[in-house]
Design a protein around this motif. Structure first.
Motif, mmCIF file in Angstrom:
data_model
loop_
_atom_site.group_PDB
_atom_site.id
_atom_site.type_symbol
_atom_site.label_atom_id
_atom_site.label_comp_id
_atom_site.label_asym_id
_atom_site.label_seq_id
_atom_site.Cartn_x
_atom_site.Cartn_y
_atom_site.Cartn_z
ATOM 1 N N LEU A 1 2.042 9.319 -6.122
ATOM 2 C CA LEU A 1 2.367 10.643 -6.095
ATOM 3 C C LEU A 1 3.327 11.225 -6.970
ATOM 4 N N HIS A 2 4.347 9.983 -7.296
ATOM 5 C CA HIS A 2 5.186 10.517 -8.576
ATOM 6 C C HIS A 2 4.492 10.423 -9.819
ATOM 7 N N LEU A 3 3.575 9.680 -10.136
ATOM 8 C CA LEU A 3 3.039 9.588 -11.338
ATOM 9 C C LEU A 3 1.912 11.053 -11.483
ATOM 10 N N THR A 4 1.392 11.435 -10.409
ATOM 11 C CA THR A 4 0.805 12.666 -10.338
ATOM 12 C C THR A 4 1.549 13.911 -10.411
ATOM 13 N N PHE B 1 13.083 14.312 -0.213
ATOM 14 C CA PHE B 1 11.867 14.174 -0.786
ATOM 15 C C PHE B 1 10.847 15.339 -0.397
ATOM 16 N N SER B 2 9.831 15.521 -1.139
ATOM 17 C CA SER B 2 8.784 16.624 -0.962
ATOM 18 C C SER B 2 8.236 16.433 0.364
ATOM 19 N N ALA B 3 7.483 17.812 0.844
ATOM 20 C CA ALA B 3 6.774 17.536 1.995
ATOM 21 C C ALA B 3 5.674 16.540 1.926
ATOM 22 N N ILE B 4 5.055 16.365 0.878
ATOM 23 C CA ILE B 4 3.850 15.520 0.575
ATOM 24 C C ILE B 4 4.475 14.116 0.800
ATOM 25 N N VAL B 5 5.445 13.749 0.341
ATOM 26 C CA VAL B 5 6.158 12.396 0.369
ATOM 27 C C VAL B 5 6.391 12.184 2.036
ATOM 28 N N LEU C 1 0.739 -1.127 0.233
ATOM 29 C CA LEU C 1 -0.042 -0.044 0.120
ATOM 30 C C LEU C 1 0.943 1.288 0.003
ATOM 31 N N LEU C 2 1.846 1.243 0.733
ATOM 32 C CA LEU C 2 2.845 2.274 0.924
ATOM 33 C C LEU C 2 3.711 2.582 -0.559
ATOM 34 N N ILE C 3 4.091 1.595 -1.082
ATOM 35 C CA ILE C 3 4.893 1.672 -2.406
ATOM 36 C C ILE C 3 3.782 2.305 -3.353
ATOM 37 N N VAL C 4 2.604 1.765 -3.320
ATOM 38 C CA VAL C 4 1.637 2.196 -4.567
ATOM 39 C C VAL C 4 1.268 3.708 -4.320
ATOM 40 N N LEU C 5 1.190 4.203 -3.011
ATOM 41 C CA LEU C 5 0.882 5.492 -2.618
ATOM 42 C C LEU C 5 2.177 6.168 -3.099
ATOM 43 N N LEU C 6 3.326 5.959 -2.727
ATOM 44 C CA LEU C 6 4.542 6.806 -2.952
ATOM 45 C C LEU C 6 4.809 6.983 -4.459
#
Length: 511
Positions: free
Chosen positions: A209-212, A246-250, A201-206
C-alpha cells in the motif's frame, strides 16, 4: 505430609529460555545500527541476558519436568521474559527523564508487551520520542508473546520439547490443548508457521500500500512494526494516535487480520490440509464471527445516532457513511479479541456506545488464538450449562449432558470452565475496587468506569480502557502499587489464572 517440587529443574530450563530471548534482541540491534541509536543499549542487554541465562542453566545438568515443574516453569518464564524485556528500556532511559527509566514503568511496559496487553505508560508525546530500536523491541515483545514463549521454545529446542505436552497445556489459551500432529514439537512448529505466515502477509500488504502511494506514511519500518503487533493482538503502535495516524485503506487492511488473530489457529492448519469446512463446521468460530457481525451492526447503529463527537472534534462522521462503518468495524474487531488498536478516541463517546465496547471486551477471542479475554468457547459452555441447570430444575430426573458441536462436554471440563470464569470475574472486580481505593489514596481522580475498564483491560490483556486510560491515554498516573497489581493481572490473565493459582493452593505434587 511434605510437598516437594524440583525448582532447580524448572529454573534450569528457564535459563535456556532466557538465553534464547537474548538472541531475539539481535533484531532491534540491527535496527539500532541502521539508524545509529541505542547500539550500546542492546549490546549490553544481550550480554547481560546471556550471562543470566547461562548461569540459570547450570542449576541442573539433566532437568526432568513433571506436571508441577511444568507449571512452575511456565509461570516463571512469563515473569522472567518481562524482566529481561525491561532491561533495554531502563538502559536507554538511564540518566534521563524518560518514563521508561523507572523500573516499575519499564516492567509494566515489558509485561504489557510480552502478554500482548498493549497497555502503556507512555503518553502521546513520549511514544514517538524514543529511538527506532527501542520502539521495534517494544513491538517485537508482543510478537514473541503472541503465540506463546513456551510454544516457541518447544518448536525450536529439543530439550524443551521433551516435556512439551505438559508445558503447552499450561500455556495454551483456552480450556484444552488441541494436538495437531503426533509429536507436540511438530504441533508447536505448525502453529508458529501459520502465525508467521499471517504476519508476513500483513507486512507485505501494508508495505505494498505504501509502494503504490495509497499509504505514504506506512513505510517498511511501520509495516514491520504493525505486523508484529496485529497478529499477536498486541495493540502497541509506533504512533501516538495508534492506527488513526494512518489512512483509511490501512485501517481496512488491518481489520481482517485482527479478526483472523482471534480465530483458533488449529482451524487454519486443518484448512491447509484439505479440511475446507473446518471453519464453517466449528461452533466456536460461528459464534465468534456472529458476535463480531452483530456487535459491529449494533455499534454502527449507535454511532449513526450520534454517540460520538463530530469528526472535527476527533470523532466520526454522522449518518451511515464509510467512516461510521469503518469505525464500528475497527473498534469491535480490535477490542473483542483484545488487540487494543484504535482509530478514534472512544473514551469520548457516549456511555451507551462505551457499554457496547465494554461488552465486546468481555467476550474475548477463540481458544487457540492469540486473543485474550474469557474466550468464546467458555461463554458457550457457561450459557449451555445455565440452560441445563434451569431445565433440570424443572425436570429433576432428566439426564441432560452439555453438548457443543454435537460433542458431549466432559463434566470435569465444565467445572474447570466455571471455576476459571468465576475467578476471572472475582479478580476483575476485586482489582477494580483496589485501583479505585489506591487512586483515591494518592489523590488521582478515577471514575468507576475507568477503574473497571483498567482492571478488565489488564486481566483480559486488552490494553486500552475508558477515560484517562483510553486508547490515546496512558497508565502512567497510577501509583507504583497499582501498576504492580496490573502487572500481576496481565501475567495471570495471560496464563489464564488457574495454572498460576494451582501453585499456591496445594496443587503441588506429593513426592
Amino acid at each position: 505430609m511434605s510437598l516437594y517440587i524440583d525448582w532447580r529443574a524448572s529454573v534450569s530450563v528457564l535459563g535456556t529460555i532466557v538465553k534464547y530471548i537474548a538472541l531475539t534482541m539481535l533484531v532491534p540491534l540491527v535496527v539500532a545500527i541502521t539508524y545509529g541509536d541505542d547500539i550500546a543499549v542492546f549490546v549490553a542487554s544481550i550480554l547481560l541476558t546471556l550471562v543470566v541465562g547461562l548461569a540459570l542453566e547450570r542449576l541442573a545438568d539433566d532437568p526432568d519436568l513433571g506436571p508441577t515443574e511444568a507449571l512452575l516453569l511456565v509461570s516463571l518464564a512469563w515473569v522472567a521474559v518481562a524482566v529481561v524485556g525491561a532491561i533495554p528500556y531502563i538502559l536507554a532511559g538511564y540518566g534521563t527523564e524518560s518514563t521508561l527509566a523507572h523500573p516499575v514503568n519499564a516492567l509494566f511496559e515489558s509485561m504489557s508487551g510480552f502478554t500482548t496487553t498493549g497497555a502503556t505508560v507512555l503518553g502521546s508525546i513520549s511514544v514517538e520520542s524514543h529511538s527506532h530500536a527501542i520502539m521495534l523491541w517494544r513491538q517485537l515483545t508482543q510478537w514473541l508473546g503472541g503465540m506463546g514463549i513456551i510454544v516457541l521454545m518447544i518448536a525450536i529446542l529439543p530439550e524443551v520439547a521433551v516435556n512439551g505436552a505438559e508445558l503447552m497445556k499450561s500455556e495454551a489459551p483456552g480450556p484444552e490443548l488441541q494436538k495437531l500432529t503426533p509429536k507436540i514439537a511438530e504441533t508447536a512448529r505448525a502453529l508458529w508457521l501459520i502465525y508467521f505466515g499471517f504476519t508476513l502477509l500483513l507486512i507485505v500488504l501494508l508495505y505494498t500500500l505504501h509502494l503504490t502511494g495509497m499509504a505514504p506514511e506506512m513505510n517498511l519500518y511501520n509495516a514491520i512494526a504493525h505486523g508484529f503487533s496485529t497478529l499477536p493482538t498486541g495493540g502497541f503502535s509506533t504512533k501516538a494516535e495508534s492506527i488513526a495516524a494512518f489512512s483509511a485503506i490501512v485501517q481496512w487492511a488491518i481489520i481482517p487480520f485482527m479478526v483472523i488473530a482471534g480465530v483458533n489457529f488449529a482451524l487454519f492448519w486443518q484448512v491447509l490440509h484439505g479440511e475446507w469446512r473446518a471453519l464453517t463446521d466449528n461452533v466456536e468460530f460461528r459464534a465468534y464471527a456472529g458476535a463480531i457481525a452483530v456487535l459491529i451492526a449494533v455499534l454502527a447503529f449507535v454511532l449513526v445516532r450520534g454517540a460520538a463527537p463530530p469528526m472535527e472534534l476527533g470523532g466520526v462522521t454522522t449518518g451511515l457513511t464509510e467512516n461510521t462503518i469503518r469505525q464500528a468495524a475497527f473498534q469491535i474487531g480490535s477490542l473483542m479479541n483484545s488487540t487494543g488498536y484504535a482509530t478514534a478516541d472512544f473514551a469520548q463517546w457516549a456511555p451507551h456506545a462505551q457499554l457496547v465496547l465494554l461488552f465486546a471486551m468481555f467476550i474475548g477471542g477463540s481458544a487457540g488464538s492469540t486473543g485474550g479475554g474469557i474466550k468464546v468457547i467458555r461463554w458457550l459452555v457457561v450459557i449451555k450449562s445455565l440452560r441445563r441447570g434451569l431445565y433440570t430444575t424443572l425436570h429433576p430426573d432428566a439426564v441432560d449432558p452439555v453438548r457443543l458441536g454435537g460433542r458431549v462436554i466432559d463434566e470435569d471440563a465444565i467445572r474447570g470452565i466455571m471455576v476459571f470464569t468465576l475467578l476471572y470475574i472475582l479478580l476483575f472486580f476485586g482489582a477494580a475496587v483496589f485501583l479505585a481505593l489506591d487512586s483515591a489514596r494518592i489523590g488521582y481522580e478515577l471514575s468507576v468506569l475507568e477503574a473497571l475498564s483498567a482492571s478488565l483491560a489488564t486481566i483480559g490483556n486488552i490494553g486500552p480502557g475508558f477515560g484517562s486510560v483510553g486508547p490515546f491515554g496512558s497508565y502512567l498516573a497510577f501509583s507504583n502499587v497499582s501498576k504492580l497489581l496490573m502487572i500481576f493481572l496481565m501475567w495471570i490473565g495471560r496464563l489464564e489464572i488457574v495454572p498460576v493459582l494451582a501453585l499456591f493452593v496445594g496443587g503441588l505434587e506429593d513426592r
